[in-house]
Design a protein around this motif. Structure first.
Motif, PDB file in Angstrom:
ATOM      1  N   ALA A   3      15.968  -1.209   4.419  1.00  0.00           N
ATOM      2  CA  ALA A   3      14.682  -1.252   4.610  1.00  0.00           C
ATOM      3  C   ALA A   3      15.365  -0.554   2.598  1.00  0.00           C
ATOM      4  O   ALA A   3      16.139  -0.246   2.584  1.00  0.00           O
ATOM      5  N   ARG A   7       9.935   4.521  -0.650  1.00  0.00           N
ATOM      6  CA  ARG A   7       9.305   4.082   0.064  1.00  0.00           C
ATOM      7  C   ARG A   7       7.881   4.813  -0.923  1.00  0.00           C
ATOM      8  O   ARG A   7       7.336   5.953  -1.366  1.00  0.00           O
ATOM      9  N   ALA A  48       5.321  -4.948  -1.339  1.00  0.00           N
ATOM     10  CA  ALA A  48       6.229  -5.089  -0.019  1.00  0.00           C
ATOM     11  C   ALA A  48       6.770  -6.290  -0.691  1.00  0.00           C
ATOM     12  O   ALA A  48       8.160  -6.450   0.081  1.00  0.00           O
ATOM     13  N   ASP A  53       9.458  -0.575   0.233  1.00  0.00           N
ATOM     14  CA  ASP A  53       9.343  -0.016   1.388  1.00  0.00           C
ATOM     15  C   ASP A  53       7.263   0.340   1.149  1.00  0.00           C
ATOM     16  O   ASP A  53       7.442   1.571   0.780  1.00  0.00           O
ATOM     17  N   ALA A  55       3.638   1.566   2.512  1.00  0.00           N
ATOM     18  CA  ALA A  55       2.160   1.921   3.277  1.00  0.00           C
ATOM     19  C   ALA A  55       1.338   2.678   2.631  1.00  0.00           C
ATOM     20  O   ALA A  55       1.579   2.513   1.588  1.00  0.00           O
ATOM     21  N   ARG A  74      -0.233  -6.977   7.859  1.00  0.00           N
ATOM     22  CA  ARG A  74       0.965  -6.964   7.877  1.00  0.00           C
ATOM     23  C   ARG A  74       2.098  -8.459   7.584  1.00  0.00           C
ATOM     24  O   ARG A  74       3.396  -7.865   7.553  1.00  0.00           O
ATOM     25  N   ASP A  79       3.173  -1.410   6.101  1.00  0.00           N
ATOM     26  CA  ASP A  79       3.219  -0.625   6.869  1.00  0.00           C
ATOM     27  C   ASP A  79       2.500  -0.134   7.381  1.00  0.00           C
ATOM     28  O   ASP A  79       1.569   0.467   6.665  1.00  0.00           O
ATOM     29  N   THR A  80       1.507  -0.296   8.140  1.00  0.00           N
ATOM     30  CA  THR A  80       0.527   0.038   9.110  1.00  0.00           C
ATOM     31  C   THR A  80       0.495   1.300   9.087  1.00  0.00           C
ATOM     32  O   THR A  80      -0.889   1.163  10.173  1.00  0.00           O
ATOM     33  N   GLY A  81       1.344   1.624   9.407  1.00  0.00           N
ATOM     34  CA  GLY A  81       1.395   2.980  10.773  1.00  0.00           C
ATOM     35  C   GLY A  81       0.940   4.111  10.759  1.00  0.00           C
ATOM     36  O   GLY A  81       0.718   4.923  10.934  1.00  0.00           O
TER      37      GLY A  81
END
Length: 347
Positions: A3, A7, A48, A53, A55, A74, A79-81
């Motif tokens: 990781a 971010r 990415a 990291d 999102a 994805r 990160d699609t959260g």
């Protein structure tokens, strides 16, 4: 891959892109090539690929087309959260790729897309920026309507509380709002921005600041004029960094591409990058790949001058790749930024 300690959160719309095959016109094609893309989504995908990291925050329907957009993100490691599910439709844009003296054309079908219904109550902004160090948005997002505009304002306040660096690509879109509307919204939002990315039209239309003695249709650029523009932007809005992309449009097939940056570090006077002569394959997403390259460079490279050269090299290479996303590794970009522009077969 472990990781990344960096971010990055981006916020905006991802759309279904339907493009005519090759260089065919809308009026002659009977089929379209389908991919997904959009300013902030493109930045997240590129980051990415570089190993950060990344999102992406948006709102997408729960039906199959919405899920296909999520799956596309994805696939490239995003990160699609953070994506909120709901609404009825995914926005669409149609692309006709130009050639030689015939320009490319875009037709939007994005009214009432799910992201335009995203309200502040649907997100937890402090949770979104937990462990994040950077927030990126573009001028496209507040142009989508009052609800995403209010959501963006809430996110900017939370990013500031979290100590995130905030970057904005001004990205004026005349098909979404007027100059007066853009300036009324964008100028106040600049108080939250650390890194401003623009071209000459964005600065004029979004912020009301016009470069002097510049003509992008003339085939050459007045570097000193853009340096003065960068200084004016930095002084008026207290940005830590201003980066201006410079496109010399010789034709729809051939562009000169470079950028100029001003900051408080290695580019303390307006500094222009190397200039690339690009034979265009797909210029859509070129600015987004520049933004991603700059974010990556400012977070990982030793100097801000290196970050500038990385960003320009990344965006140069993206414009040779079909689709919105920049499918390049950091090593590939570093090779070009280091001076290997031969294009020889890598084997």
């Amino acid at each position: 891959m472990p990781a990344s300690p960096v971010r990055v959160v981006t916020f905006g719309e991802i759309m279904l892109r339907l493009s005519t095959p090759g260089f065919s016109r809308f009026l002659q094609t009977d089929r379209f090539d389908a991919v997904y893309g959009g300013g902030e989504a493109n930045v997240a995908a590129s980051l990415a690929q570089f190993g950060l990291d990344a999102a992406f925050l948006s709102k997408l329907p729960s039906h199959e087309i919405g899920q296909a957009a999520v799956n596309h993100l994805r696939r490239f490691g995003v990160d699609t959260g953070l994506i909120v599910r709901g609404g009825d439709r995914v926005g669409i844009y149609f692309l006709e790729t130009g050639a030689s003296q015939r320009p490319s054309k875009v037709v939007y079908d994005r009214a009432n897309a799910a992201v335009t219904t995203l309200e502040p109550a649907e997100i937890d902004p402090d949770a979104i920026f937990k462990n994040a160090s950077w927030f990126h948005w573009t001028g496209i997002t507040p142009a989508l309507g009052e609800k995403p505009r209010a959501t963006l304002a809430k996110l900017l306040e939370a990013a500031q509380r979290a100590g995130c660096t905030v970057s904005c690509d001004l990205n004026f879109r005349k098909k979404l709002w007027t100059t007066d509307q853009a300036q009324a919204v964008m100028r106040p939002l600049m108080e939250h921005v650390d890194v401003c990315i623009a071209n000459e039209e964005d600065a004029e239309k979004s912020l009301g600041i016009k470069p002097d003695d510049t003509d992008v249709t003339a085939g050459h650029l007045d570097e000193a004029g853009y340096g003065r523009l960068a200084q004016t932007l930095k002084d008026q809005f207290s940005f830590s960094t201003v980066a201006i992309t410079l496109r010399e449009s010789h034709s729809a097939s051939r562009n000169g591409w470079s950028a100029l940056m001003l900051d408080d570090k290695d580019c303390s006077t307006p500094t222009r990058s190397r200039v690339y002569d690009i034979q265009l394959v797909d210029r859509v997403g070129g600015g987004d790949s520049f933004a991603a390259g700059l974010i990556y460079g400012l977070n990982t490279l030793a100097t801000t001058r290196e970050a500038l050269e990385f960003a320009v090299a990344a965006s140069c290479m993206k414009q040779t790749i079909p689709g919105d996303f920049n499918i390049l590794s950091a090593d590939e970009v570093l090779k070009l930024a280091g001076g290997d522009a031969s294009g020889r077969v890598d084997r």
